[in-house]
Design an enzyme around this catalytic site. Structure first.
Site, short mmCIF file in Angstrom:
data_model
loop_
_atom_site.label_atom_id
_atom_site.label_comp_id
_atom_site.label_asym_id
_atom_site.label_seq_id
_atom_site.Cartn_x
_atom_site.Cartn_y
_atom_site.Cartn_z
N ARG A 206 -9.12 -31.89 69.69
CA ARG A 206 -9.35 -30.49 69.31
C ARG A 206 -8.14 -29.59 69.58
O ARG A 206 -8.28 -28.42 69.94
CB ARG A 206 -10.58 -29.92 70.05
CG ARG A 206 -11.89 -30.63 69.75
CD ARG A 206 -12.32 -30.38 68.30
NE ARG A 206 -13.68 -30.88 68.06
CZ ARG A 206 -13.97 -32.07 67.57
NH1 ARG A 206 -12.98 -32.91 67.26
NH2 ARG A 206 -15.22 -32.44 67.36
N SER B 95 -19.57 -26.26 66.62
CA SER B 95 -19.64 -26.52 68.06
C SER B 95 -18.90 -25.43 68.84
O SER B 95 -17.78 -25.08 68.50
CB SER B 95 -19.03 -27.88 68.39
OG SER B 95 -19.77 -28.91 67.79
N GLU C 111 -14.28 -24.37 72.16
CA GLU C 111 -13.75 -24.95 70.92
C GLU C 111 -13.53 -23.84 69.89
O GLU C 111 -12.60 -23.89 69.10
CB GLU C 111 -14.71 -26.01 70.36
CG GLU C 111 -14.17 -26.71 69.14
CD GLU C 111 -14.97 -27.96 68.79
OE1 GLU C 111 -15.07 -28.25 67.58
OE2 GLU C 111 -15.48 -28.64 69.70
#
Length: 310
Positions: A165, A214, A296
């Site tokens: 990520r 998310s 995130e």
């Protein structure tokens, strides 16, 4: 004075309607370039002291209520082309991930992991997006960006230092396209695979709500694989559940009852509600399990100024 453009340049432009969460204040300027040459000319002529901030389709973004003190750059139709040559797929940064997956499948190329990732290719590269155990890093050949001086730059995966990520895209660079390599497969099989992914996603995630996907990265440092033997011990949703924060609310913000790692705008949330609830979740999880969840979702801009006492 800002440089003249062939695209669209708007002053004091609200960004709320450009994010999936539908919150946020204005950008000082919003620039939507006509094409790469327009983008290059603008950045080359822009005062180097004026900050720029590129955004995609706002699928992974909270813009704070006070807005962004910068020129926000949003790519559109001039940057959404898709070309397929052999086993390589080159997509503009504004091309939607899902569209790229479908076009690749039609050509018998497996980029199916992109099908359920919300957003556009630029954001996918910037965040090394992934699901079902596959990531952009597994397929990326090169990315093309325009730097702050208006020069076209070709970046390798090594240049971007891709990790879970995360990438290390240099400040001020605007991604304009990316090239991926994919293995060949039967188009019908790929369509069936994507349909199964969509069904699984819709059964487990609040896809009809205003969310940004998310909210927190998995503490395990990898995405869900989708396999039956996938280990859930270090998944963000499980840590949130253990802290009793599934369904938690603040103002118009809520942690989804359907999937507790999804932060949703129930209709009246401010950016402060959303970010504040997220921080409350992080604190509760840390207290309960010792796990420090990492965002995130990107949070950018300034909070709404406090009113002065009279």
């Amino acid at each position: 004075m800002l440089p003249e453009v062939r695209g669209t340049l708007s002053a004091n432009r609200s960004l709320a309607d450009l994010t999936w969460l539908r919150v946020g204040g204005p950008a000082d300027w919003l620039f939507q370039p006509a094409d790469i040459e327009d983008l290059q000319a603008f950045l080359a002529a822009l005062d180097p002291l004026v900050p720029v901030f590129p955004i995609g389709v706002g699928s992974n973004l909270i813009v704070r209520d006070g807005g962004i003190r910068a020129v926000v750059i949003r790519l559109g139709r001039g940057f959404n082309g898709i070309e397929i040559v052999g086993n390589r797929v080159t997509a503009g940064a504004a091309a939607l991930d899902a569209h790229v997956a479908r076009r690749a499948a039609e050509a018998g190329l497996d980029l199916t992991f992109l099908r359920t990732i919300p957003g556009s290719i630029g954001g996918a590269v910037r965040m090394n997006a992934g699901c079902y155990g596959s990531y952009v890093a597994d397929h990326l050949i090169e990315a093309v960006a325009v730097n702050r001086a208006g020069k076209r730059v070709v970046l390798s995966p090594a240049d971007l230092h891709l990790s879970y990520r995360h990438s290390e895209l240099p400040a001020g660079y605007v991604l304009v396209s990316a090239t991926f390599q994919a293995i060949s497969a039967n188009p019908a099989d790929l369509v069936e695979k994507m349909e199964a992914q969509i069904a699984k996603r819709d059964a487990s995630q609040p896809t009809r709500e205003r969310s940004a996907g998310s909210t927190f990265r998995n503490p395990s440092g990898h995405s869900s694989t989708g396999r039956a033997d996938d280990v859930h011990d270090l998944k963000a949703w499980k840590a949130i559940d253990a802290a009793g924060m599934r369904g938690a609310r603040r103002g118009g913000a809520q942690m989804s009852e359907m999937h507790s790692n999804f932060l949703i705008n129930t209709g009246s949330a401010t950016a402060a509600d959303l970010e504040g609830l997220g921080e409350e979740v992080r604190e509760r999880v840390l207290q309960q399990s010792g796990i420090r969840l990492e965002w995130e979702i990107m949070r950018v801009g300034e909070p709404m100024p406090e009113p002065h006492d009279k």
